[in-house]
Design an enzyme around this catalytic site. Structure first.
Site, PDB file in Angstrom:
ATOM      1  N   ASP A  12      -4.281  61.644  78.506  1.00 41.20           N
ATOM      2  CA  ASP A  12      -4.441  63.133  78.573  1.00 41.20           C
ATOM      3  C   ASP A  12      -5.058  63.626  77.413  1.00 41.20           C
ATOM      4  OD1 ASP A  12      -4.088  64.362  80.966  1.00 41.20           O
ATOM      5  OD2 ASP A  12      -1.977  65.314  80.431  1.00 41.20           O
ATOM      6  N   LYS A  15     -10.235  62.528  76.586  1.00 41.13           N
ATOM      7  CA  LYS A  15     -11.375  61.226  76.301  1.00 41.13           C
ATOM      8  C   LYS A  15     -12.323  61.542  77.697  1.00 41.13           C
ATOM      9  CE  LYS A  15      -8.370  57.890  76.907  1.00 41.13           C
ATOM     10  NZ  LYS A  15      -7.059  58.728  76.797  1.00 41.13           N
ATOM     11  N   THR A  16     -11.940  61.577  78.735  1.00 40.77           N
ATOM     12  CA  THR A  16     -12.800  61.682  80.039  1.00 40.77           C
ATOM     13  C   THR A  16     -13.632  63.053  79.702  1.00 40.77           C
ATOM     14  OG1 THR A  16     -11.442  60.269  81.087  1.00 40.77           O
ATOM     15  CG2 THR A  16     -13.040  61.382  82.381  1.00 40.77           C
ATOM     16  N   HIS A  62      -3.305  55.755  79.609  1.00 44.11           N
ATOM     17  CA  HIS A  62      -1.850  55.261  80.141  1.00 44.11           C
ATOM     18  C   HIS A  62      -1.419  53.856  79.589  1.00 44.11           C
ATOM     19  CE1 HIS A  62       1.510  54.666  82.740  1.00 44.11           C
ATOM     20  NE2 HIS A  62       1.294  55.971  83.435  1.00 44.11           N
TER      21      HIS A  62
END
Ligand SMILES: Nc1nc2c(ncn2[C@@H]2O[C@H](COP(=O)(O)OP(=O)(O)OP(=O)(O)O)[C@@H](O)[C@H]2O)c(=O)[nH]1
Ligand SMILES: [Mg+2]
Length: 633
Positions: A12, A15-16, A62
């Site tokens: 969270d 990064k994306t 994660h």
């Protein structure tokens, strides 16, 4: 310049979102990722910066998907370590950072994201945390960029930092075979199986001859692509998609490797140098079961620590043996990460030193350690590395193909290095197998000792038979050792008999007279020889030697090829046998076929001699038996 950039960082942390802000591409491609708003598996994007073309591998943060992160991080050139301004350094920030460090990455940038969510003071705190984390590491002096994907600040700085890091990469000429660890496989309608990955080294082109490892499945390359565009070939720094023929996509999995055919060999036993993280939960111990990540593969393995204490202490670097529960491929220098079996945490990482290790017992540790230490230096020269492998192979030696499977180097590279080592007399070429000069000398010494002992124990024998001297040497090494000793004038060979060149057979007067008597008796007898036991009794009596002693003299005549042993009872002079062979060949019976009667007629001997003689000729391949008859060859 093509470079592959991997993201890293806690879940969270943006990064994306950052990859999307930079490239316009959403790397989250799975429906479940969209639904849950997290990255589960690695995703891809690209950015054209003019002189730099960046491929992005976006990884999940994660903790349950570190395994996928590892598959994505393998083979990247640059890491983009992402830290959210509002949370700072978190557990997977550390874990991913450690993984990158243990993978031997040497460059990266740090990006603070979500700057819009933090005030100046918090930002300064995060910067301090980051400085603390990367202190004394490859990221110590790297650029720290502050960004927000929400309002677009810092994105140009990030691009500039990427360009700068990419431009600093100097790719040495690639001296290795193609090696593409597979991270994904799928099927494209009308095209069939596709496998993708980050090319570690070498080149993959449409006409390459490749196979899938570790199962060595032959496949055909139909075409290669990079980011959806057809490319003539893939080279290091590329994300590559390969369209494969001759295989169904369902039999290709992450962890397999697409590589040049016939070079790499599967292995289940490797020796490695690893660093145990200082904050690992406990020391790494012998017999511990761990998860080993090599390239995109995850394999369970059992550890043997190659030291007397049987453990690697926290923060220490040491040598270990890994017994893998399933085969994989690796070469010297392949990076690996070790995670604990349960709970699954990254605990160590390092490099494969010997991809084809043997099982070590405690007393073999010292030898293994000295070999491994010699090749553990990351700057070890190619020649030194090859020399170490040759030395380790002892009297068995290694072939260039075996050296290729240990290094992944192209044949021209290996042969050039071997030439240098040969010129330096460091190694010896024993019929295509290379031995260290030291091992070769040891074999020479051993052979000489054996021959000397043979001469002492058999003073009447001319020499030792080749076969009796070979003891444990490979046929090629034995021939090479023998040839070198003959070439240096140390040994001489007559027929099958090997002896010291300097050796003179001196016979006592009685022995000399016995020898004369045997020779004379057999010459006179022609083909009608007496039973040898009777002859030796007579000779023994007349020369005052025992029958056994006389038999030894007979043996020297056989070795000297003056006398021919046809059966246990019957010995002939060489002349008589040679004359008979000539007669047989000159007789030219119809179709070259004879039976016993015909043989008796040609040779003039009785059945008592005919049968043993014919059997001898069969063994010597002068005749060939077919039923009752024989063909003269
Ligand atoms: N305000 C703000 N929100 C952001 C920013 N970057 C990302 N976010 C939000 O943070 C959440 C997580 O972002 P992602 O990009 O999915 O985070 P991630 O690091 O890829 O997460 P994983 O892949 O699951 O580890 C999303 O809701 C984003 O919209 C930013 O710069 N500012
Ligand atoms: Mg993500």
């Amino acid at each position: 310049m093509n470079v592959v950039i991997g993201t890293a960082g806690h879940i969270d942390h943006g990064k994306t979102a950052l990859v999307k802000a930079l490239t316009g591409i959403d790397a989250d491609r799975l429906p479940e990722e969209k639904k849950r708003g997290i990255t589960i598996d690695i995703g891809f994007a690209e950015l054209d910066l003019g002189d730099v073309h960046a491929s992005f591998v976006d990884v999940p943060g994660h903790e349950r998907f570190v395994k996928n992160m590892l598959a994505g991080a393998s083979g990247i050139d640059i890491v983009m370590l992402v830290v959210a301004a509002d949370e700072g350094v978190m557990p997977q920030t550390r874990e991913h950072f450690n993984i990158c460090r243990l993978l031997g990455l040497d460059r990266g940038i740090v990006v603070i994201t979500k700057a819009d969510l933090a005030d100046e003071e918090t930002l300064d705190l995060v910067k301090l945390e980051i400085a603390e984390l990367v202190k004394d590491s490859f990221l110590q002096d790297s650029t720290v960029v502050v960004t927000s994907s929400a309002n677009g600040i810092g994105l140009d700085d990030a691009k500039a930092a990427i360009r700068e890091a990419a431009s600093a990469i100097q790719r040495a000429e690639d001296t290795r075979h193609a090696f593409l660890p597979i991270d994904r496989s799928f099927s494209v309608k009308g095209h069939g199986a596709v496998a993708t990955g980050t090319l570690h080294h070498g080149e993959i082109a449409a006409d390459s001859s490749v196979e899938i490892l570790p199962q060595k499945a032959a496949v055909r390359i139909r075409g290669t692509q990079s980011h959806g565009r057809t490319s003539e070939k893939g080279a290091a720094g590329n994300r590559v998609a390969v369209n494969l023929g001759g295989i169904d996509h369902s039999s290709i999995e992450r962890g397999m490797v697409l590589a040049d055919k016939g070079v790499f060999e599967p292995t289940q036993a490797i020796n490695a140098e690893i660093e145990l993280l200082a904050d690992a939960a406990r020391p790494l111990r012998s017999r511990q079961r761990v998860r080993v990540h090599i390239a995109t593969a995850e394999i369970l393995a059992r550890v043997t620590v190659l030291n007397d204490s049987g453990e690697v202490a926290l923060g220490e670097t040491d040598l270990i043996h890994l017994r893998l529960e399933s085969p994989t491929v690796a070469v010297h220098g392949t990076r690996l990460i070790i995670r604990s079996y349960s709970p699954q945490e990254t605990i160590a990482g390092g490099r494969v030193l010997d991809p084809f290790a043997t099982r070590h017992r405690r007393k073999g540790f010292a030898n293994a350690r000295s070999f491994l230490s010699a090749i553990a230096d990351p700057d070890v020269s190619r020649a030194d590395l090859l020399f170490a492998f040759v030395t380790r192979a002892g009297k068995i030696g290694v072939t260039p193909a075996e050296l290729a499977s240990r290094t992944g180097w192209l044949p021209a590279v290996i042969s050039a290095e071997m030439k240098t080592l040969l010129a330096d007399s460091a190694i010896v070429d024993a019929g295509g197998r290379f031995l260290s000069t030291a091992a070769f000398e040891a074999l020479r010494r051993r052979l000489l000792t054996t021959i000397k002992r043979h001469h002492e124990e058999n003073p009447l024998a001319r020499g030792a038979s080749r076969e009796s001297l070979r003891s444990g040497m490979s046929p090629d090494a034995f021939t090479a050792v023998l040839d070198s000793l003959v070439a240096s004038g140390t040994l001489s060979i007559a027929g099958d008999s090997v002896s010291l060149a300097a050796r003179k057979q001196t016979l006592s007067p009685q022995e000399e007279s016995a020898k004369q008597a045997i020779t004379a008796a057999l010459s006179k007898a022609g083909l009608e020889v007496p039973k040898i036991a009777d002859l030796l009794d007579d000779v023994g009596r007349s020369s005052t030697l025992t029958t056994a002693h006389a038999r030894k003299i007979l043996q020297t005549l056989v070795e000297a090829r003056e006398v021919v042993k046809v059966s246990e009872d019957l010995y002939f002079s060489r002349k008589a046998i040679d004359a008979l062979i000539t007669k047989l060949r000159e007789a030219e019976p119809a179709d070259r076929v004879i039976d016993v009667a015909k043989f008796k007629e040609i040779s003039g001997v009785s059945r008592k001699y005919a049968i043993p003689l014919l059997e001898y000729f069969d063994r010597e391949k002068i005749t060939m038996r077919t039923g009752d008859k024989r063909v003269i060859r």
